[in-house]
Design a protein around this motif. Sequence first.
Motif, PDB file in Angstrom:
ATOM      1  N   UNK A   9       0.850  -1.200   0.000  1.00 46.49           N
ATOM      2  CA  UNK A   9       0.000   0.000   0.000  1.00 46.49           C
ATOM      3  C   UNK A   9       0.884   1.248   0.000  1.00 46.49           C
ATOM      4  N   UNK A  10       0.618   2.144  -0.940  1.00 44.59           N
ATOM      5  CA  UNK A  10       1.332   3.423  -0.946  1.00 44.59           C
ATOM      6  C   UNK A  10       0.291   4.509  -0.671  1.00 44.59           C
ATOM      7  N   UNK A  11       0.507   5.237   0.410  1.00 36.64           N
ATOM      8  CA  UNK A  11      -0.493   6.233   0.820  1.00 36.64           C
ATOM      9  C   UNK A  11      -0.121   7.587   0.222  1.00 36.64           C
ATOM     10  N   UNK A  12      -1.112   8.210  -0.415  1.00 35.22           N
ATOM     11  CA  UNK A  12      -0.855   9.542  -0.966  1.00 35.22           C
ATOM     12  C   UNK A  12      -1.580  10.557  -0.076  1.00 35.22           C
ATOM     13  N   UNK A  13      -0.840  11.503   0.446  1.00 34.90           N
ATOM     14  CA  UNK A  13      -1.449  12.464   1.382  1.00 34.90           C
ATOM     15  C   UNK A  13      -1.177  13.888   0.916  1.00 34.90           C
ATOM     16  N   UNK A  14      -1.872  14.795   1.557  1.00 31.36           N
ATOM     17  CA  UNK A  14      -1.631  16.212   1.302  1.00 31.36           C
ATOM     18  C   UNK A  14      -0.248  16.575   1.816  1.00 31.36           C
ATOM     19  N   UNK A  15       0.262  17.685   1.375  1.00 29.22           N
ATOM     20  CA  UNK A  15       1.648  18.024   1.659  1.00 29.22           C
ATOM     21  C   UNK A  15       1.950  18.241   3.136  1.00 29.22           C
ATOM     22  N   UNK A  16       0.945  18.691   3.890  1.00 28.41           N
ATOM     23  CA  UNK A  16       1.238  19.007   5.295  1.00 28.41           C
ATOM     24  C   UNK A  16       0.670  17.942   6.245  1.00 28.41           C
ATOM     25  N   UNK A  17       0.567  16.722   5.765  1.00 22.50           N
ATOM     26  CA  UNK A  17      -0.006  15.678   6.619  1.00 22.50           C
ATOM     27  C   UNK A  17       1.034  14.642   7.033  1.00 22.50           C
ATOM     28  N   UNK A  18       2.166  15.162   7.476  1.00 20.54           N
ATOM     29  CA  UNK A  18       3.266  14.274   7.831  1.00 20.54           C
ATOM     30  C   UNK A  18       2.838  13.216   8.862  1.00 20.54           C
ATOM     31  N   UNK A  19       2.076  13.678   9.840  1.00 19.62           N
ATOM     32  CA  UNK A  19       1.682  12.776  10.916  1.00 19.62           C
ATOM     33  C   UNK A  19       0.881  11.580  10.386  1.00 19.62           C
ATOM     34  N   UNK A  20      -0.059  11.910   9.478  1.00 22.87           N
ATOM     35  CA  UNK A  20      -0.869  10.835   8.900  1.00 22.87           C
ATOM     36  C   UNK A  20      -0.022   9.845   8.112  1.00 22.87           C
ATOM     37  N   UNK A  21       0.954  10.366   7.369  1.00 17.45           N
ATOM     38  CA  UNK A  21       1.811   9.475   6.585  1.00 17.45           C
ATOM     39  C   UNK A  21       2.532   8.512   7.516  1.00 17.45           C
ATOM     40  N   UNK A  22       3.074   9.066   8.614  1.00 16.38           N
ATOM     41  CA  UNK A  22       3.825   8.209   9.536  1.00 16.38           C
ATOM     42  C   UNK A  22       2.908   7.167  10.173  1.00 16.38           C
ATOM     43  N   UNK A  23       1.689   7.604  10.483  1.00 15.90           N
ATOM     44  CA  UNK A  23       0.724   6.689  11.083  1.00 15.90           C
ATOM     45  C   UNK A  23       0.425   5.537  10.110  1.00 15.90           C
ATOM     46  N   UNK A  24       0.272   5.892   8.830  1.00 16.99           N
ATOM     47  CA  UNK A  24      -0.029   4.869   7.823  1.00 16.99           C
ATOM     48  C   UNK A  24       1.093   3.843   7.739  1.00 16.99           C
ATOM     49  N   UNK A  25       2.331   4.329   7.797  1.00 16.14           N
ATOM     50  CA  UNK A  25       3.477   3.402   7.753  1.00 16.14           C
ATOM     51  C   UNK A  25       3.450   2.495   8.973  1.00 16.14           C
ATOM     52  N   UNK A  29       1.483   0.326   6.000  1.00 17.21           N
ATOM     53  CA  UNK A  29       1.611   0.784   4.606  1.00 17.21           C
ATOM     54  C   UNK A  29       3.068   0.641   4.173  1.00 17.21           C
ATOM     55  N   UNK A  30       3.286   0.445   2.892  1.00 11.79           N
ATOM     56  CA  UNK A  30       4.642   0.234   2.401  1.00 11.79           C
ATOM     57  C   UNK A  30       5.396   1.560   2.289  1.00 11.79           C
ATOM     58  N   UNK A  31       4.719   2.589   1.794  1.00 14.62           N
ATOM     59  CA  UNK A  31       5.397   3.867   1.554  1.00 14.62           C
ATOM     60  C   UNK A  31       4.363   4.987   1.524  1.00 14.62           C
ATOM     61  N   UNK A  32       4.808   6.229   1.517  1.00 16.22           N
ATOM     62  CA  UNK A  32       3.855   7.329   1.347  1.00 16.22           C
ATOM     63  C   UNK A  32       4.387   8.310   0.316  1.00 16.22           C
ATOM     64  N   UNK A  33       3.478   9.112  -0.149  1.00 15.14           N
ATOM     65  CA  UNK A  33       3.857  10.072  -1.176  1.00 15.14           C
ATOM     66  C   UNK A  33       3.044  11.336  -0.951  1.00 15.14           C
ATOM     67  N   UNK A  34       3.744  12.462  -0.942  1.00 16.20           N
ATOM     68  CA  UNK A  34       3.042  13.728  -0.705  1.00 16.20           C
ATOM     69  C   UNK A  34       2.625  14.376  -2.009  1.00 16.20           C
ATOM     70  N   UNK A  35       1.369  14.817  -2.033  1.00 14.48           N
ATOM     71  CA  UNK A  35       0.884  15.554  -3.212  1.00 14.48           C
ATOM     72  C   UNK A  35       1.673  16.868  -3.344  1.00 14.48           C
ATOM     73  N   UNK A  36       1.769  17.477  -4.463  1.00 16.62           N
ATOM     74  CA  UNK A  36       1.102  17.120  -5.721  1.00 16.62           C
ATOM     75  C   UNK A  36       1.783  15.961  -6.426  1.00 16.62           C
ATOM     76  N   UNK A  37       0.981  15.276  -7.239  1.00 15.35           N
ATOM     77  CA  UNK A  37       1.508  14.076  -7.874  1.00 15.35           C
ATOM     78  C   UNK A  37       2.454  14.409  -9.027  1.00 15.35           C
ATOM     79  N   UNK A  38       3.613  13.768  -8.971  1.00 12.41           N
ATOM     80  CA  UNK A  38       4.590  13.900 -10.057  1.00 12.41           C
ATOM     81  C   UNK A  38       4.734  12.495 -10.652  1.00 12.41           C
ATOM     82  N   UNK A  39       4.310  12.346 -11.920  1.00 14.70           N
ATOM     83  CA  UNK A  39       4.283  11.027 -12.569  1.00 14.70           C
ATOM     84  C   UNK A  39       5.583  10.256 -12.405  1.00 14.70           C
TER      85      UNK A  39
END
Length: 379
Positions: A9-25, A29-39
């Motif tokens: 699972x790769x979680x995509x979050x808003x740019x200022x949601x560091x806490x949520x990303x860490x929680x997901x890991x 979750x396998x990894x996270x990615x902060x928006x905006x999306x870069x192909x």
Amino acid sequence: MLLAPRTKVIVITGNDEKENSLKAIEMGAHDFYHKPIDDEILTVIVNRAFVIANIERENESLKNFSLASNGFIGTSPEMQHVCRLVERIAPTDVTTLLLGESGTGKEVLARAIHNQSSRANKPFIAINCASIPENLLESELFGYEKGAFTGANKTTEGKIEFAGGGTLFLDEIGDMSYSLQAKILRFLQEKVITRVGGRKDIPVDIRIVCATHQDLQNMVADKSFREDLFYRISEITINIPPLRERGEDIVLLARTFLQLDAKQMGKRITGLSDEAIEALMQHSWPGNVRELQNKIKSAAIMCDSKQINASDLSLKVNTSQLPIELNLKKVREDAEKYAVSRAISLCNGNISNTASILGITRPTLYSLMEKYALQKESV
Ligand SMILES: Nc1ncnc2c1ncn2[C@@H]1O[C@H](COP(=O)(O)OP(=O)(O)O)[C@@H](O)[C@H]1O
Ligand SMILES: [Mg+2]
């Protein structure tokens, strides 16, 4: 995730949601990615997840292979769970207790634990505590000094010393006498032994794996097994399920044994008929894998066609399910008869245990056995 638990699972979050990303890991979750999306970046992250998933899968099949190389067969979720435990504890030195009915594969697993440990090139010594008379077991385990007793002509190493550096498998530890249990406990705690008739403490480095088909906790409660020894030997306990609870493994094991037997006997037997499979699935296998192994061997001997048939297995097939009975009185009676006969064979004819698992009294059990003409031995 339930259907494909290994999904990355790769979680995509808003740019200022560091806490949520860490929680997901943290939650797996396998990894996270902060928006905006870069192909391009997302492609790299996804590809990396694929690479890691492949490595994990490869690793998993290598692990399976290693247990298979110990002759261990089993793909049911129940046995896969057991395999994972064995793999995890094998490299450690924890004292392991294997619990399971007779014939469930306790010795096979004890060997697998040894073979997958760093002690693999040292001895694996198995002692069946139930088959050696009590007075001999002590000298068998600890050895003896010359002159310790009549017939002790020369100083002899015991199995514990002999297993030095390796693994000692104490099978049927529930059958060990109370006094010998104290000596084994001392050895487990202090890692030294004294030969019978000797004074010297001899240090020994071995790993202990124990097994029993008995209910040790019950034995502790009625004081026939030492509580301190129980805790010492059960640092990790592995419950090996009976064969009847392993679903598809029954047929898998049967096919594997059949292939080996047919080859050994030089017979051209290609498989099992549907009816034979049905008979195998219906049987309760009180003797577990050992019983299945024997059944297949004798069926292979009896078989005079290309396939093993139900009659070659001489197992009773419960045909009462066909055609479907709708008379409720008959349905209830059939179910009752089936449950009672199955319980009797599960308990090897022991009346108290049978009554207890059926949740009825012994007199009720006797009257049901009479009603359905069931014998202790014949079911
Ligand atoms: N999962 C398994 N795969 C292949 N053979 C098995 C398996 N479990 C048990 N056996 C075979 O069944 C027999 C009984 O196994 P064993 O380890 O002696 O049982 P236990 O010690 O629990 O009585 C042995 O011949 C063993 O090789
Ligand atoms: Mg055994």
